[in-house]
Design a protein around this motif. Structure first.
Motif, PDB file in Angstrom:
ATOM      1  N   THR A  18       0.834  -1.202   0.000  1.00  0.00           N
ATOM      2  CA  THR A  18       0.000   0.000   0.000  1.00  0.00           C
ATOM      3  C   THR A  18       0.871   1.255   0.000  1.00  0.00           C
ATOM      4  O   THR A  18       0.644   2.194  -0.772  1.00  0.00           O
ATOM      5  N   ASN A  19       1.879   1.271   0.864  1.00  0.00           N
ATOM      6  CA  ASN A  19       2.782   2.418   0.923  1.00  0.00           C
ATOM      7  C   ASN A  19       3.631   2.528  -0.335  1.00  0.00           C
ATOM      8  O   ASN A  19       3.903   3.635  -0.816  1.00  0.00           O
ATOM      9  N   LEU A  20       4.049   1.391  -0.874  1.00  0.00           N
ATOM     10  CA  LEU A  20       4.870   1.381  -2.085  1.00  0.00           C
ATOM     11  C   LEU A  20       4.111   1.969  -3.277  1.00  0.00           C
ATOM     12  O   LEU A  20       4.681   2.673  -4.106  1.00  0.00           O
ATOM     13  N   ILE A  21       2.827   1.676  -3.361  1.00  0.00           N
ATOM     14  CA  ILE A  21       1.990   2.212  -4.441  1.00  0.00           C
ATOM     15  C   ILE A  21       1.659   3.678  -4.204  1.00  0.00           C
ATOM     16  O   ILE A  21       1.634   4.493  -5.136  1.00  0.00           O
ATOM     17  N   PHE A  22       1.415   4.030  -2.928  1.00  0.00           N
ATOM     18  CA  PHE A  22       0.982   5.387  -2.606  1.00  0.00           C
ATOM     19  C   PHE A  22       2.061   6.437  -2.846  1.00  0.00           C
ATOM     20  O   PHE A  22       1.753   7.537  -3.352  1.00  0.00           O
ATOM     21  N   LEU A  23       3.305   6.145  -2.522  1.00  0.00           N
ATOM     22  CA  LEU A  23       4.369   7.157  -2.582  1.00  0.00           C
ATOM     23  C   LEU A  23       4.535   7.785  -3.974  1.00  0.00           C
ATOM     24  O   LEU A  23       4.558   9.014  -4.093  1.00  0.00           O
ATOM     25  N   PRO A  24       4.667   6.980  -5.044  1.00  0.00           N
ATOM     26  CA  PRO A  24       4.787   7.621  -6.367  1.00  0.00           C
ATOM     27  C   PRO A  24       3.523   8.366  -6.781  1.00  0.00           C
ATOM     28  O   PRO A  24       3.604   9.408  -7.451  1.00  0.00           O
ATOM     29  N   PHE A  26       1.494   9.887  -4.736  1.00  0.00           N
ATOM     30  CA  PHE A  26       1.505  11.119  -3.946  1.00  0.00           C
ATOM     31  C   PHE A  26       2.469  12.140  -4.556  1.00  0.00           C
ATOM     32  O   PHE A  26       2.176  13.340  -4.611  1.00  0.00           O
ATOM     33  N   CYS A  27       3.610  11.659  -5.026  1.00  0.00           N
ATOM     34  CA  CYS A  27       4.572  12.547  -5.699  1.00  0.00           C
ATOM     35  C   CYS A  27       3.967  13.122  -6.977  1.00  0.00           C
ATOM     36  O   CYS A  27       4.185  14.297  -7.310  1.00  0.00           O
ATOM     37  N   LEU A  28       3.176  12.315  -7.672  1.00  0.00           N
ATOM     38  CA  LEU A  28       2.494  12.782  -8.877  1.00  0.00           C
ATOM     39  C   LEU A  28       1.488  13.881  -8.534  1.00  0.00           C
ATOM     40  O   LEU A  28       1.371  14.873  -9.262  1.00  0.00           O
ATOM     41  N   VAL A  29       0.784  13.705  -7.430  1.00  0.00           N
ATOM     42  CA  VAL A  29      -0.166  14.723  -6.966  1.00  0.00           C
ATOM     43  C   VAL A  29       0.565  16.047  -6.724  1.00  0.00           C
ATOM     44  O   VAL A  29       0.112  17.121  -7.135  1.00  0.00           O
ATOM     45  N   GLY A  30       1.715  15.950  -6.053  1.00  0.00           N
ATOM     46  CA  GLY A  30       2.506  17.143  -5.777  1.00  0.00           C
ATOM     47  C   GLY A  30       2.986  17.818  -7.046  1.00  0.00           C
ATOM     48  O   GLY A  30       2.965  19.058  -7.158  1.00  0.00           O
ATOM     49  N   ASP A  43      -7.682  16.998  -8.202  1.00  0.00           N
ATOM     50  CA  ASP A  43      -8.624  16.224  -7.382  1.00  0.00           C
ATOM     51  C   ASP A  43      -8.729  14.775  -7.866  1.00  0.00           C
ATOM     52  O   ASP A  43      -8.829  13.847  -7.058  1.00  0.00           O
ATOM     53  N   LEU A  44      -8.710  14.587  -9.186  1.00  0.00           N
ATOM     54  CA  LEU A  44      -8.812  13.241  -9.755  1.00  0.00           C
ATOM     55  C   LEU A  44      -7.618  12.378  -9.357  1.00  0.00           C
ATOM     56  O   LEU A  44      -7.782  11.241  -8.888  1.00  0.00           O
ATOM     57  N   VAL A  45      -6.416  12.917  -9.512  1.00  0.00           N
ATOM     58  CA  VAL A  45      -5.211  12.155  -9.169  1.00  0.00           C
ATOM     59  C   VAL A  45      -5.123  11.935  -7.660  1.00  0.00           C
ATOM     60  O   VAL A  45      -4.676  10.881  -7.199  1.00  0.00           O
ATOM     61  N   LEU A  46      -5.581  12.914  -6.896  1.00  0.00           N
ATOM     62  CA  LEU A  46      -5.606  12.767  -5.441  1.00  0.00           C
ATOM     63  C   LEU A  46      -6.522  11.620  -5.038  1.00  0.00           C
ATOM     64  O   LEU A  46      -6.191  10.821  -4.151  1.00  0.00           O
ATOM     65  N   CYS A  47      -7.697  11.532  -5.681  1.00  0.00           N
ATOM     66  CA  CYS A  47      -8.629  10.433  -5.415  1.00  0.00           C
ATOM     67  C   CYS A  47      -8.005   9.091  -5.776  1.00  0.00           C
ATOM     68  O   CYS A  47      -8.130   8.118  -5.027  1.00  0.00           O
ATOM     69  N   ILE A  48      -7.325   9.029  -6.914  1.00  0.00           N
ATOM     70  CA  ILE A  48      -6.687   7.782  -7.352  1.00  0.00           C
ATOM     71  C   ILE A  48      -5.629   7.340  -6.338  1.00  0.00           C
ATOM     72  O   ILE A  48      -5.525   6.154  -6.002  1.00  0.00           O
ATOM     73  N   SER A  49      -4.849   8.305  -5.832  1.00  0.00           N
ATOM     74  CA  SER A  49      -3.802   7.965  -4.861  1.00  0.00           C
ATOM     75  C   SER A  49      -4.393   7.376  -3.578  1.00  0.00           C
ATOM     76  O   SER A  49      -3.779   6.531  -2.931  1.00  0.00           O
ATOM     77  N   PRO A 173       3.467  11.011   4.465  1.00  0.00           N
ATOM     78  CA  PRO A 173       3.893  12.033   3.491  1.00  0.00           C
ATOM     79  C   PRO A 173       3.011  13.274   3.500  1.00  0.00           C
ATOM     80  O   PRO A 173       3.485  14.389   3.242  1.00  0.00           O
ATOM     81  N   ILE A 174       1.730  13.095   3.807  1.00  0.00           N
ATOM     82  CA  ILE A 174       0.791  14.213   3.805  1.00  0.00           C
ATOM     83  C   ILE A 174       1.106  15.199   4.929  1.00  0.00           C
ATOM     84  O   ILE A 174       0.869  16.400   4.802  1.00  0.00           O
ATOM     85  N   TRP A 175       1.659  14.683   6.041  1.00  0.00           N
ATOM     86  CA  TRP A 175       1.960  15.551   7.179  1.00  0.00           C
ATOM     87  C   TRP A 175       2.882  16.699   6.799  1.00  0.00           C
ATOM     88  O   TRP A 175       2.774  17.800   7.335  1.00  0.00           O
ATOM     89  N   PHE A 176       3.780  16.428   5.860  1.00  0.00           N
ATOM     90  CA  PHE A 176       4.786  17.431   5.511  1.00  0.00           C
ATOM     91  C   PHE A 176       4.299  18.403   4.431  1.00  0.00           C
ATOM     92  O   PHE A 176       5.065  19.223   3.935  1.00  0.00           O
ATOM     93  N   THR A 177       3.016  18.292   4.084  1.00  0.00           N
ATOM     94  CA  THR A 177       2.421  19.249   3.147  1.00  0.00           C
ATOM     95  C   THR A 177       1.504  20.239   3.872  1.00  0.00           C
ATOM     96  O   THR A 177       0.876  21.078   3.236  1.00  0.00           O
TER      97      THR A 177
END
Length: 277
Positions: A18-24, A26-30, A43-49, A173-177
């Motif tokens: 789950t974390n391995l999939i989420f990190l990239p 999340f970086c894409l969202v950023g 919003d779409l990419v955020l939902c996908i993440s 990762p969200i904490w640091f945003t």
């Protein structure tokens, strides 16, 4: 090598993937945010993440429940008839917490509007965006699988604390945003983890009272939805959330309705019977 060999530590594997999939994602969202893409794309990419846990569970499913159908598993999670008493209890609990926080913020707020949404259109968009991301994207993996799986070895209370911790850490990762640094960041993380673990306990209790995945989805939805409606200082909001949700969790632990959190084992055994054949 047998490709159908079962995983020895399915929950740990699920959390890792789950974390391995989420990190990239999340970086894409950023990246999308920094590059100035339209809000709907962000919003779409955020939902996908937010669906990373569902993606991870789907990938690992055959290694966990060999010979079983993923679609059948998902359908089974929604087959139990919803109990009106559980739905009302959950709704009243979260609405009460929302009103308490609203009252506290209203008394100290110096802004023109206490609400973040100024029109019905914005409110509906926010509601469905909230539903499609966290609640629908996360609960199949975290509650539908991981909570249920851990309950085969631990009490629902212990399982919910374990899942709550790792579910909270998944948000790291969200904490640091948030823009917080120093002591404010420490406070935010502490309040966030208290809120998350408390909510995980509440979800486990009501999910075991009414074994339909819509219950944790509802709880997750309104946890996110209500906090996003209030126009206030984020650190204050997360602190109030932590206080009221931990009080609610402690009361549920003490009451332990129908022994769903500890004691007599009555929870989710039907899952074991159906998926270990």
């Amino acid at each position: 090598m047998n490709s159908n060999k079962k995983l020895k530590k399915p929950v740990a594997s699920f959390i890792f993937l789950t974390n391995l999939i989420f990190l990239p994602l999340f970086c894409l969202v950023g990246a999308i945010k920094l590059l100035g893409f339209p809000t709907w794309v962000f919003d779409l990419v955020l939902c996908i993440s937010a669906w990373s846990s569902t993606f991870a569970f789907a990938i690992l499913f055959k290694k966990i429940y060999s010979g079983q159908s993923f679609i059948h598993f998902v359908k089974n999670k929604f087959q139990t008839k919803l109990k009106l008493s559980v739905v009302i209890s959950v709704s009243m609990l979260q609405a009460f917490i929302f009103l308490l926080i609203l009252f506290l913020v209203w008394n100290i707020s110096e802004v023109n509007s206490i609400f973040t949404k100024s029109s019905w259109g914005m409110l509906f968009y926010y509601f469905f965006k909230t539903l499609l991301s966290g609640p629908l994207g996360e609960e199949l993996g975290w509650r539908g699988f991981a909570q249920t799986e851990l309950q085969k070895k631990h009490s629902p209370l212990k399982a919910s604390v374990i899942i709550g911790f790792w579910w909270g850490m998944w948000h790291l990762p969200i904490w640091f945003t948030t823009g917080f640094i120093g002591i404010d960041l420490i406070k935010y993380v502490l309040f966030f983890m208290i809120s998350i673990i408390s909510t995980s306990i509440i979800m486990a209790a009501f999910y075991n009272l009414n074994q339909n995945l819509l219950i944790p989805i509802f709880i997750h939805l309104f946890f996110n939805f209500y906090i996003g409606l209030i126009n206030g200082n984020l650190l204050d909001l997360i602190m109030y959330n932590a206080i009221f949700y931990v009080v609610a969790a402690v009361l549920i632990i003490i009451i332990n309705p129908k022994n769903v959190l500890y004691g007599k084992k009555t929870t989710n055994m039907m899952d074991e019977e159906q998926y270990n054949i």
